[in-house]
Design a protein around this motif. Structure first.
Motif, PDB file in Angstrom:
ATOM      1  N   SER A   1       0.826  -1.209   0.000  1.00 44.68           N
ATOM      2  CA  SER A   1       0.000   0.000   0.000  1.00 44.68           C
ATOM      3  C   SER A   1       0.858   1.256   0.000  1.00 44.68           C
ATOM      4  O   SER A   1       0.490   2.266  -0.601  1.00 44.68           O
ATOM      5  CB  SER A   1      -0.975   0.002   1.173  1.00 44.68           C
TER       6      SER A   1
ATOM      7  N   ILE B   1       3.691   1.585  -1.536  1.00 43.41           N
ATOM      8  CA  ILE B   1       4.133   1.770  -2.916  1.00 43.41           C
ATOM      9  C   ILE B   1       3.036   2.448  -3.719  1.00 43.41           C
ATOM     10  O   ILE B   1       3.278   3.426  -4.440  1.00 43.41           O
ATOM     11  CB  ILE B   1       4.529   0.419  -3.535  1.00 43.41           C
ATOM     12  N   VAL B   2       1.812   1.926  -3.598  1.00 40.66           N
ATOM     13  CA  VAL B   2       0.710   2.537  -4.342  1.00 40.66           C
ATOM     14  C   VAL B   2       0.516   3.980  -3.892  1.00 40.66           C
ATOM     15  O   VAL B   2       0.342   4.896  -4.706  1.00 40.66           O
ATOM     16  CB  VAL B   2      -0.586   1.722  -4.139  1.00 40.66           C
ATOM     17  N   PHE B   3       0.590   4.202  -2.588  1.00 42.22           N
ATOM     18  CA  PHE B   3       0.396   5.543  -2.057  1.00 42.22           C
ATOM     19  C   PHE B   3       1.426   6.515  -2.614  1.00 42.22           C
ATOM     20  O   PHE B   3       1.116   7.619  -3.042  1.00 42.22           O
ATOM     21  CB  PHE B   3       0.471   5.484  -0.531  1.00 42.22           C
ATOM     22  N   PHE B   4       2.681   6.076  -2.624  1.00 39.21           N
ATOM     23  CA  PHE B   4       3.736   6.931  -3.147  1.00 39.21           C
ATOM     24  C   PHE B   4       3.530   7.243  -4.613  1.00 39.21           C
ATOM     25  O   PHE B   4       3.734   8.359  -5.065  1.00 39.21           O
ATOM     26  CB  PHE B   4       5.101   6.250  -2.976  1.00 39.21           C
ATOM     27  N   LEU B   5       3.130   6.222  -5.358  1.00 38.65           N
ATOM     28  CA  LEU B   5       2.939   6.437  -6.784  1.00 38.65           C
ATOM     29  C   LEU B   5       1.816   7.418  -7.044  1.00 38.65           C
ATOM     30  O   LEU B   5       1.862   8.187  -7.996  1.00 38.65           O
ATOM     31  CB  LEU B   5       2.671   5.104  -7.487  1.00 38.65           C
TER      32      LEU B   5
ATOM     33  N   LEU C   1       2.509  13.643   3.269  1.00 43.29           N
ATOM     34  CA  LEU C   1       3.711  12.854   3.061  1.00 43.29           C
ATOM     35  C   LEU C   1       4.862  13.405   3.876  1.00 43.29           C
ATOM     36  O   LEU C   1       5.607  12.667   4.509  1.00 43.29           O
ATOM     37  CB  LEU C   1       4.090  12.880   1.578  1.00 43.29           C
TER      38      LEU C   1
ATOM     39  N   VAL D   1      -6.773   2.624  -6.932  1.00 41.83           N
ATOM     40  CA  VAL D   1      -5.484   2.621  -7.627  1.00 41.83           C
ATOM     41  C   VAL D   1      -5.587   3.262  -9.009  1.00 41.83           C
ATOM     42  O   VAL D   1      -4.780   4.110  -9.359  1.00 41.83           O
ATOM     43  CB  VAL D   1      -4.957   1.178  -7.767  1.00 41.83           C
TER      44      VAL D   1
ATOM     45  N   LEU E   1      -4.485   7.339 -10.689  1.00 40.59           N
ATOM     46  CA  LEU E   1      -3.294   7.264 -11.534  1.00 40.59           C
ATOM     47  C   LEU E   1      -3.627   7.401 -13.002  1.00 40.59           C
ATOM     48  O   LEU E   1      -2.802   7.072 -13.852  1.00 40.59           O
ATOM     49  CB  LEU E   1      -2.581   5.917 -11.305  1.00 40.59           C
TER      50      LEU E   1
ATOM     51  N   VAL F   1       4.404   3.513 -14.406  1.00 35.12           N
ATOM     52  CA  VAL F   1       3.864   3.855 -13.089  1.00 35.12           C
ATOM     53  C   VAL F   1       2.704   2.930 -12.743  1.00 35.12           C
ATOM     54  O   VAL F   1       2.599   2.414 -11.625  1.00 35.12           O
ATOM     55  CB  VAL F   1       3.417   5.332 -13.063  1.00 35.12           C
TER      56      VAL F   1
ATOM     57  N   MET G   1       4.031  -0.464 -11.837  1.00 37.59           N
ATOM     58  CA  MET G   1       4.533  -0.530 -10.467  1.00 37.59           C
ATOM     59  C   MET G   1       3.400  -0.511  -9.463  1.00 37.59           C
ATOM     60  O   MET G   1       3.474  -1.157  -8.414  1.00 37.59           O
ATOM     61  CB  MET G   1       5.456   0.643 -10.164  1.00 37.59           C
ATOM     62  N   ALA G   2       2.317   0.202  -9.805  1.00 33.57           N
ATOM     63  CA  ALA G   2       1.182   0.212  -8.884  1.00 33.57           C
ATOM     64  C   ALA G   2       0.597  -1.185  -8.765  1.00 33.57           C
ATOM     65  O   ALA G   2       0.234  -1.627  -7.666  1.00 33.57           O
ATOM     66  CB  ALA G   2       0.131   1.204  -9.367  1.00 33.57           C
TER      67      ALA G   2
ATOM     68  N   GLY H   1       2.586  -3.153  -6.463  1.00 37.57           N
ATOM     69  CA  GLY H   1       2.213  -2.863  -5.082  1.00 37.57           C
ATOM     70  C   GLY H   1       0.949  -3.607  -4.685  1.00 37.57           C
ATOM     71  O   GLY H   1       0.843  -4.163  -3.595  1.00 37.57           O
TER      72      GLY H   1
ATOM     73  N   PHE I   1       0.304  -6.346  -1.716  1.00 37.20           N
ATOM     74  CA  PHE I   1      -0.758  -6.161  -0.738  1.00 37.20           C
ATOM     75  C   PHE I   1      -1.662  -7.384  -0.690  1.00 37.20           C
ATOM     76  O   PHE I   1      -1.987  -7.910   0.382  1.00 37.20           O
ATOM     77  CB  PHE I   1      -1.571  -4.916  -1.081  1.00 37.20           C
TER      78      PHE I   1
END
Lengths: 354, 446, 334
Positions: free
Chosen positions: A323, A325-329, B10, C110, C114, C121, C124-125, C128, C132
């Motif tokens: 999560s 990683i997704v959050f950062f993206l 953040l 998600v 995005l 990107v 990569m999501a 992630g 999870f």
């Protein structure tokens, strides 16, 4: 108020082209280096060196390598750990078969070996791009994995398939204590970072960035894509090879082929993405984030007094990692380096809001 | 330029976590405690096998605390560390736990041959003994070179040797093995490769053909391996798998029609998680039983009374008495007895790894001791000394009948005439490579 | 014959020759060869089941869903664990609901934030998301090995005993898997061709902006696509789970589906099937017949070619035909 360039005038081109043109930046960097070289060896515990600092530094070096390829040149690579493996096994074979060699020479040779393999597996990038290239690099990952496990010559015909090394020694001095190993790795990483930083500011780096942004236009203005892409693969693999050799010799001491598997490659890619693609500093941030987060997550429940089974903690780690990683993206696709840059911008105006 | 709300969050999170991280790596110290690190794996493809082992280990430690108040008054503290059978993570767990407790970690039992190889280099510097009972380096039996390794009660050369003896017996004599084909389906890791040296030696001696079929981690894809088995039609299969590789292997054996009665698993390929997922097809599968197979002894009653009755049980109560649970208990017992033996010389206080090493090197678990421990009939008597870090080298074969494991043979003993020279050679090579000074047991003061 | 197709044809011909070569060698029994071929095709079907999910999602939303393997595992876990308490059909229904809810969640959490980001990107999501789902599935359902019982006998059948010496071994669950895959393909084809939603999906796959401009709700379409991919994952999970047992490392095998989609073409569902069959067949033949030769010639420590065969095959195909066998051509040469 403190972080302003007021009164800092450059009178030569040379001064203008410095890596750190702002004086406060230079002081800060000097302070960090002094702290890292002169203070940490005395205040660090064995655990800090062996479990935190040394792996962090080596991963930063590897992340710089990956960043050069993925961030600066835009070629996706899922096979970075395989190039680390090439460096590690090359260093091992040189050390075992030609024991008189200085370890620094071995490191450079390992890097060159990795660079050669990198060029070989980078050739598909001349015809394919994006996700397809990612899958092609997977071929490199699995093929090299297989090669090191099956071709007995690489592990010196050891029956168990595992190789083990003696502590690094140079000029008669052996790096045995964790503090000594840390200083050695730190020196190598500082030198390589300087090399990388200058490389990306030179015409080579500019060619890479041109290919990344618009490769057709780059070709039109005369940048050779073949040259640029292959040098990107070569230099990136050089860095990864040295990182791999350090990882095997200094951090692990003994390893099996499985030490450089796909999850390592993915971890390196995560570091680059979260740290910031196309940023040397971002590689360090990414490495710190990816390496320290699981350690952190492991200690927190115990510190808060919550009793969880290790299995549950592992699963929760995975969930939080995913999560995050997704959050950062979503929140900051350009990674932690961008946050740092924003911070510095704010600092230049402080205490004024704008 | 104002920050977007997300970026502001953040920032705050980044600062907060950096501050928090600083204060988290503290350690607590206390007196009169012996710290036992438990590095285990409860997740990943090897989790189904690692979990019952870890449960048995931890339950035994809890029982010693609850029933006896510790080892002669010294309380046992322990901490688990999850490493998912990944060598690098295992080494991390080692680094994290080795200095915990008033006298540091007592002993490490990595339950992974890969980690054993890595720690064999580190343990002598850190002065912490390694118990690798039933796994690890086969040549570490030689205590003069491997001062800190203790492959108590069995190594993979012992296991392979006993299996060859058994199939030889089945054929009517070891000489009858000439011309037969034995396939080793093994996990492609130091664990799986360890028996190869001995099997090759035996193949030379008796004239049987050894077929080597490696299976890549995690071992879920074995179709090609078993197609090759079908092509080669070996007379016997030795299965050297771990985790999900085992049940997959048996499933593929069913799918390709290979009779399970001709399959023999090493003691890490002969437990409930390996056969239960296969269902009916696993009937007739044989495996080595390392000391105890399944079943309960007097010690289990103690565990039920002092641990589970108080709600402190680590796993499910129905699962105690399973093969791997018992093994975990036996391994914990060996560690505890090592400490107890060392206390006889150094006193009833928290001991360092170096002192416990002496205890492990002078273990004497005779039948009387086993009775006291409640493990009579559960484990064969064992005695270690400076040269011999194995202590005993016996095993039997048990077979799965669809419901439970039953012993089909008596105890075999490994043939040291063949194994001992191999151990000596390999250990000597290791000593030369690593520049280790070989101990002289006669000169050492006990 | 179009000159551009020449390299592909050469590659395919080389593959075909390589596949048939062992048959010509005297040491191979034809019965065993047929078994290897069947085994290879069966593995191929398993891969295609996962690859179909990849192709579906990429086709409609341009996202390369690395989490497909994790979805297969999660679906299998749901089915296996729920089926411990209720009959199998009820478990399947419940899992269907769960996967649809999951699809909606993914789109909301998600994909929507995005939107318009680069492919890497989004990739990569999904990575992630895979992490999870991994942790979440094991937290909720546990990390033991679970079974899905389709009620089929596990013992193999021996057929064609009079044609080939010793007969050919065929597994019932393999046949069921092949039948299910064929049914799924048929269902998907009907869905895409005959229903309005299917047409809308194809429109979105063609051109997002154009589809939006005719009033197709993009967000809802993405939910539907991910839900359909979830159903495909469910079928794949059932078949795999019944065959291999439901456990954590199931998704490592799903990684093999990547070269399958590359071969078949990232946007083609039938391509996923064909690619899967080619990869499965090639792998098994290479492993069973080529590996021993390589081991002897180069003194290797064992075979295991199939670890990288699929990927190298995909690489070769990418060099001669970057968009895969059935993918849409686009020229982008520099």
């Amino acid at each position: 108020m403190l972080y302003r360039e007021n009164g800092q005038f450059k009178s030569t081109y040379r001064a203008d082209q410095q890596v750190l043109p702002i004086r406060q930046d230079r002081w800060f960097m000097a302070a960090v280096l002094v702290f890292a070289f002169a203070v940490v060896p005395f205040i660090g515990t064995q655990y800090t060196f062996q479990a935190i600092l040394i792996p962090f530094l080596i991963y930063s070096l590897a992340a710089i390598g990956v960043n050069l390829l993925v961030g600066y040149c835009g070629q996706i690579s899922l096979g970075s750990a395989a190039f680390m493996a090439v460096g590690a096994y090359a260093a091992y074979n040189f050390a075992v078969r030609v024991p008189q060699l200085n370890f620094l020479v071995i490191l450079v040779l390992a890097g060159l070996a990795a660079a050669a393999v990198g060029i070989l597996f980078g050739t598909p990038s001349l015809r394919i791009k994006g996700l397809y290239l990612a899958v092609a690099t997977l071929a490199a990952q699995f093929f090299l994995d297989w090669t090191f496990a099956r071709v007995k010559w690489f592990s010196n015909y050891s029956p168990s398939g595992a190789v083990s090394t003696t502590p690094v020694s140079m000029f008669g001095f052996t790096f045995e204590t964790p503090a000594e190993k840390y200083l050695f790795v730190l020196s190598v990483v500082v030198v390589m970072t300087l090399v990388a930083k200058n490389l990306v500011r030179s015409h080579v780096g500019r060619a890479w960035m041109a290919i990344r942004d618009m490769d057709v236009a780059a070709k039109v203005i005369g940048i050779r894509p073949v040259h640029a892409k292959l040098t990107a693969f070569a230099v990136s693999s050089f860095f990864l090879g040295i990182a791999g050799a350090l990882w095997g010799f200094v951090h692990l001491g003994s390893w099996e082929p499985a030490a450089f598997n796909l999850s390592q490659s993915l971890r390196l890619l995560f570091m680059v993405i979260i740290g910031g693609m196309g940023s040397i500093l971002g590689s360090f941030f990414g490495a710190a984030f990816i390496w320290l987060t699981p350690l952190f997550l492991n200690q927190v429940p115990a510190a808060l007094g919550v009793q969880l089974s290790t299995a549950t903690i592992s699963h929760i780690e995975l969930m939080i990692f995913g999560s995050l990683i997704v959050f950062f993206l979503i929140a900051e696709p350009h990674g932690l380096a961008r946050l740092w840059a924003i911070g510095k911008e704010k600092l230049r105006l402080w205490p004024f809001p704008h | 330029m104002t920050l977007q709300p997300k970026t502001r969050w953040l920032f705050a999170a980044a600062i907060a976590s950096t501050v928090a991280a600083g204060g988290v790596f503290a350690q607590a110290t206390a007196a009169k405690e012996q710290f036992f690190p438990v590095i285990s794996y409860r997740t990943g493809p090897y989790g189904p096998n690692g979990t019952p082992w870890a449960n048995g280990y931890v339950d035994y430690l809890k029982m010693i605390n609850a029933r006896d108040g510790g080892i002669n008054g010294v309380k046992i503290t322990f901490e688990e560390c999850e490493f998912g059978y990944d060598t690098a993570r295992g080494v991390e767990c080692y680094e994290r736990l080795k200095s915990k407790g008033p006298t540091g970690a007592t002993v490490f039992q990595p339950l992974s041959t890969g980690v054993t190889f890595a720690l064999t280099d580190k343990a002598p510097t850190d002065k912490i003994p390694l118990i690798t009972s039933g796994y690890g380096r086969a040549d570490s039996v030689d205590g003069t070179v491997f001062k800190w390794n203790f492959p108590l009660a069995g190594t993979y050369w012992t296991a392979a040797d006993i299996l060859v003896q058994h199939v030889g017996k089945k054929e009517g004599g070891l000489d009858k093995l000439k011309g037969k084909k034995i396939a080793l389906v093994y996990h492609d890791s130091p664990y799986g490769k360890e028996p190869i040296a001995l099997l090759q030696e035996r193949a030379k001696m008796h004239g049987f053909e050894l077929l080597l079929l490696p299976v890549t981690h995690p071992g879920v894809e074995q179709k090609s391996t078993w197609l090759q088995v079908r092509q080669q039609r070996p007379d016997y299969i030795f299965l050297w798998g771990w985790g999900v590789m085992n049940s997959t292997a048996i499933k593929e054996a069913v799918a390709t029609g290979y009779p399970r009665e001709k399959m023999y698993g090493v003691w890490w390929a002969g437990a409930e998680p390996d056969v239960v997922p296969v269902g009916e097809g696993a009937k007739g599968y044989n495996a080595l039983a390392f000391q105890a197979g399944a079943g309960q002894a007097a010690v289990h009653q103690d565990v039920l009374k002092h641990v589970y009755a108080k709600g402190q049980g680590t796993g499910k109560q129905e699962d105690i008495g399973q093969v791997l649970y018992n093994r975990g208990m036996i391994h914990a017992m060996l560690a505890v007895e090592g400490v107890r033996q060392a206390q006889k010389r150094f006193g009833n206080k928290p001991l360092t790894g170096e002192q416990v090493r002496w205890g492990l090197e002078n273990l004497n678990l005779d039948p009387a001791a086993l009775k006291r421990l409640g493990m009579e009939g559960f484990i064969a008597p064992l005695a270690t000394n400076c040269i011999d870090h194995e202590g005993s080298r016996k095993a039997r074969i048990h077979q799965w009948d669809g419901q439970k494991w039953t012993y089909t043979t008596d105890f075999y003993e490994a043939d040291m005439q063949i194994i001992k020279p191999m151990i000596t050679n390999s250990a000597k090579q290791y000593a030369t490579e690593k520049k280790i000074e070989v101990r002289d047991c006669a000169k050492e003061v006990s | 014959m179009n000159k551009k197709n020449l390299p592909v044809i050469v590659l395919l011909a080389a593959l075909a020759i390589g596949t048939l070569l062992p048959l010509l060698e005297k040491s191979t029994q034809p019965g065993f060869y047929v078994e290897v071929v069947l085994g290879g095709l069966m593995s191929g079907v398993l891969y295609s089941l996962v690859a179909m999910g990849f192709a579906l999602i990429f086709k409609a939303s341009g996202v390369f869903n690395f989490a497909q393997g994790a979805m297969v595992l999660f679906a299998a876990l749901c089915i296996a664990r729920i089926a411990e308490h209720v009959p199998l059909w009820a478990a399947l229904g419940a899992t269907l609901v769960i996967m649809t809810a999951f699809a909606w969640l993914i789109e909301r959490v998600v994909l929507r934030p995005l939107v318009n980001q680069e492919g890497i990107v989004l990739f990569m999501a999904t990575l992630g998301v895979a992490f999870f789902l991994d942790g979440f599935g094991q937290t909720v359902w546990g990390s033991d090995i679970y079974t899905i019982d389709l009620g089929l006998a596990k013992e193999p059948m021996l057929i064609l005993e009079n044609v080939f010496a010793g007969g050919i071994l065929v597994n019932r669950d393999d046949l069921v898997a092949a039948a299910l895959a064929a049914l799924l393909l048929l269902a998907l084809a009907l869905f895409f061709q005959k229903t309005a939603t299917g047409r809308a999906l194809r429109a979105v796959a063609d051109d997002h902006q154009a589809a939006q401009s005719v009033g197709i709700p993009l967000n809802r379409i993405w939910v539907i696509v991910w839900a359909v991919a979830g159903v495909v994952a469910m079928v794949a999970g059932t078949v795999w789970g019944a065959k291999l047992g439901v456990q954590f490392s199931l998704q490592d095998v799903a990684l093999k589906a990547l070269p399958v989609v590359i071969l078949g073409g990232l946007t083609s569902v039938p391509g996923a099937i064909v690619g899967g069959l080619i990869v499965g067949l090639g792998e098994k033949i290479a492993e069973v017949f080529l590996s021993p030769i390589l081991v002897k010639t180069f003194d290797l420590a064992g075979g295991g070619i199939e670890n990288w065969f699929a990927y190298v095959l995909a690489l070769l195909f990418l060099l001669v035909r970057p968009e895969g066998l059935f993918g849409e051509r686009h020229i982008d040469r520099v």
